[in-house]
Design an enzyme around this catalytic site. Structure first.
Site, PDB file in Angstrom:
ATOM      1  N   ASP A  87       0.950  -1.107   0.051  1.00 16.81           N
ATOM      2  CA  ASP A  87      -0.092  -0.067  -0.014  1.00 16.81           C
ATOM      3  C   ASP A  87       0.926   1.268   0.047  1.00 16.81           C
ATOM      4  O   ASP A  87       1.634   1.390   0.988  1.00 16.81           O
ATOM      5  CB  ASP A  87      -0.799  -0.055   1.161  1.00 16.81           C
ATOM      6  CG  ASP A  87      -1.947   0.805   1.290  1.00 16.81           C
ATOM      7  OD1 ASP A  87      -2.058   1.765   0.370  1.00 16.81           O
ATOM      8  OD2 ASP A  87      -2.981   0.791   2.024  1.00 16.81           O
ATOM      9  N   ASP A 122      -2.921   2.464  -5.915  1.00 15.91           N
ATOM     10  CA  ASP A 122      -1.903   2.632  -5.325  1.00 15.91           C
ATOM     11  C   ASP A 122      -1.930   1.126  -4.305  1.00 15.91           C
ATOM     12  O   ASP A 122      -1.263   1.185  -2.955  1.00 15.91           O
ATOM     13  CB  ASP A 122      -2.200   3.731  -4.168  1.00 15.91           C
ATOM     14  CG  ASP A 122      -3.252   3.586  -3.246  1.00 15.91           C
ATOM     15  OD1 ASP A 122      -4.181   2.785  -3.897  1.00 15.91           O
ATOM     16  OD2 ASP A 122      -3.426   4.285  -2.228  1.00 15.91           O
ATOM     17  N   GLU A 123      -2.426   0.159  -4.642  1.00 20.32           N
ATOM     18  CA  GLU A 123      -2.272  -1.053  -3.974  1.00 20.32           C
ATOM     19  C   GLU A 123      -2.239  -2.222  -4.742  1.00 20.32           C
ATOM     20  O   GLU A 123      -2.776  -2.537  -5.661  1.00 20.32           O
ATOM     21  CB  GLU A 123      -3.635  -1.358  -3.088  1.00 20.32           C
ATOM     22  CG  GLU A 123      -3.682  -0.725  -1.744  1.00 20.32           C
ATOM     23  CD  GLU A 123      -5.062  -1.092  -1.251  1.00 20.32           C
ATOM     24  OE1 GLU A 123      -5.372  -2.145  -0.858  1.00 20.32           O
ATOM     25  OE2 GLU A 123      -5.814  -0.165  -1.045  1.00 20.32           O
TER      26      GLU A 123
END
Length: 395
Positions: free
Chosen positions: A9, A105-106
DNA sequence: TCTGGGGTCCTAGGACCC
DNA sequence: TCTGGGGTCCTAGGACCC
């Protein structure tokens, strides 16, 4: 044998990219999202801003009231963030071939096979963080556990720049003291239902019979929560999860009643969706119109076409006819947009033909969007806003 | 207090078919 | 004259996630 799942993350992603690229903004509260005075929310904010209680999805007006005057506000630059995201995903693929991107973003990685090559989980996690930092100059938080749920929760416990490993035998103790609201599928609507049963922690949830959870949360969520409370969750990582829909929508700076503006905006959305669909070679049969009125009253209308399409005009036509069929005309509209889904199961020659009829476009969509927004601003811009303000505070 | 934009998945009712 | 039961598709809305 239990698998080894790693969740990455990127910390405060949009805000961190902005601070990376603008050194003068480092160490200061920074909000990426709507501009103060506009409609909208905080997309992401820097850790300096979080200290004031500001967080993602908070209405911008509320954030402004909490933050000091030196706060930086910037609009998101999605194209830039997408580029950085791509770089990071590329880095992750050098660690494991089994990478599933779940958002900008993950990502999840299956690193089960890596312990004999690289070392224990903590070494794998440290390597992931180091490679990301080296490649793009950003920090990430990493969690490692036997499934997606545990990996995700582990990445959350030590942000930013964290690394947490939860071995299978520690899953029970890891979960027990956590608030049950961290479980997947528990949101603002369902949390109160469990609170009424006197539940606070995941350990408390574990005391409830499955039947009770099913009654209060519904069949599906009930079972899911029952299993999650015991640390049971999906451990499959699918690098090629197909997307299910493509959509574009926009909230107007001020509610719009003029049907010409609604039509233009829907044309813009159709061009955007059509362009992405053609680029990604998707043909959809279901066109969905989305519309939102004051006060946040949202409706969708959808139509299943006989022939799957990725054509701008066909998308617009379907959405506009859905709009026209409703007694909505004249009602001020807050948001409008459209989407496409229901990819046709077939493939082969017919589809290729359909792709080819739709002319490939260089990239004029951005210009068209800019022009459309200008048109809206011209109509509802400074004057309209002034009038609105003076109505609220005369003199 | 005022709620973006892009998604996923679930539920539920009705149509329609066998 | 009364009326099953399952399966699938379509549609609308809602909850949730990042």
């Amino acid at each position: 044998m239990s698998r080894l799942i790693l969740h990455v993350d990127l910390d405060a992603f949009y805000a961190s990219v902005e601070q990376r690229d603008h050194p003068e903004w480092r160490g200061r509260p920074l909000v990426v999202g709507a501009e103060p005075g506009q409609r909208g929310v905080v997309a992401t904010c820097s850790y300096e801003a979080r200290r004031f209680g500001v967080h993602s999805a908070m209405p911008i007006a509320q954030a402004v009231r909490r933050l000091p005057p030196e706060t930086i506000y910037v609009r998101p630059s999605m194209a830039r963030y997408a580029k950085v995201s791509q770089q990071v995903m590329g880095v992750l693929e050098t660690v494991s071939p089994v990478v599933e991107r779940v958002s900008i973003d993950e990502a999840y990685l299956d690193v089960s096979g890596l312990t004999s090559l690289v070392g224990p989980p903590a070494i794998i996690g440290a390597q992931v963080k180091a490679r990301i930092r080296q490649a793009v100059g950003l920090t990430a938080s990493v969690g490692i556990g036997p499934n997606r749920l545990i990996a995700k929760l582990a990445s959350d416990v030590q942000k930013p720049d964290g690394l947490t490993v939860v071995p299978p035998e520690q899953v029970g103790d890891f979960l027990a003291p956590m608030p049950f609201t961290v479980l997947r599928g528990i949101g603002v609507k369902t949390a109160p239902r469990l609170e009424r049963l006197g539940v606070k922690t995941i350990g408390d949830v574990r005391q409830l019979p499955l039947e009770t959870l099913r009654q209060h949360l519904g069949a599906r969520t009930g079972i899911q929560v029952y299993q999650q409370a015991r640390g049971l969750a999906d451990d499959r990582i699918d690098p090629a999860r197909p997307r299910q829909s493509i959509s574009r929508e926009t909230t107007f700076p001020e509610d719009v009643s003029d049907p010409r503006i609604l039509e233009e905006t829907l044309r813009w959305a159709a061009q955007e969706v059509g362009s992405i669909a053609r680029q990604t070679r998707h043909l959809g049969r279901v066109v969905t119109l989305k519309i939102r009125f004051h006060p946040f009253e949202t409706h969708t209308r959808s139509r299943t076409l006989k022939v799957p399409t990725a054509d701008d005009a066909a998308l617009f036509g379907a959405a506009w006819s859905l709009f026209a069929a409703e007694p909505w005309s004249g009602r001020p509209v807050r948001l409008i947009g459209l989407g496409i889904s229901g990819w046709s199961a077939t493939d082969g020659g017919v589809q290729m033909d359909l792709f080819e009829t739709a002319a490939p476009e260089p990239c004029p969509e951005h210009d068209r969007l800019a022009a459309t927004l200008d048109a809206i601003r011209n109509r509802f811009g400074a004057d309209a806003i002034q009038r609105g303000l003076s109505r609220r505070s005369p003199g």
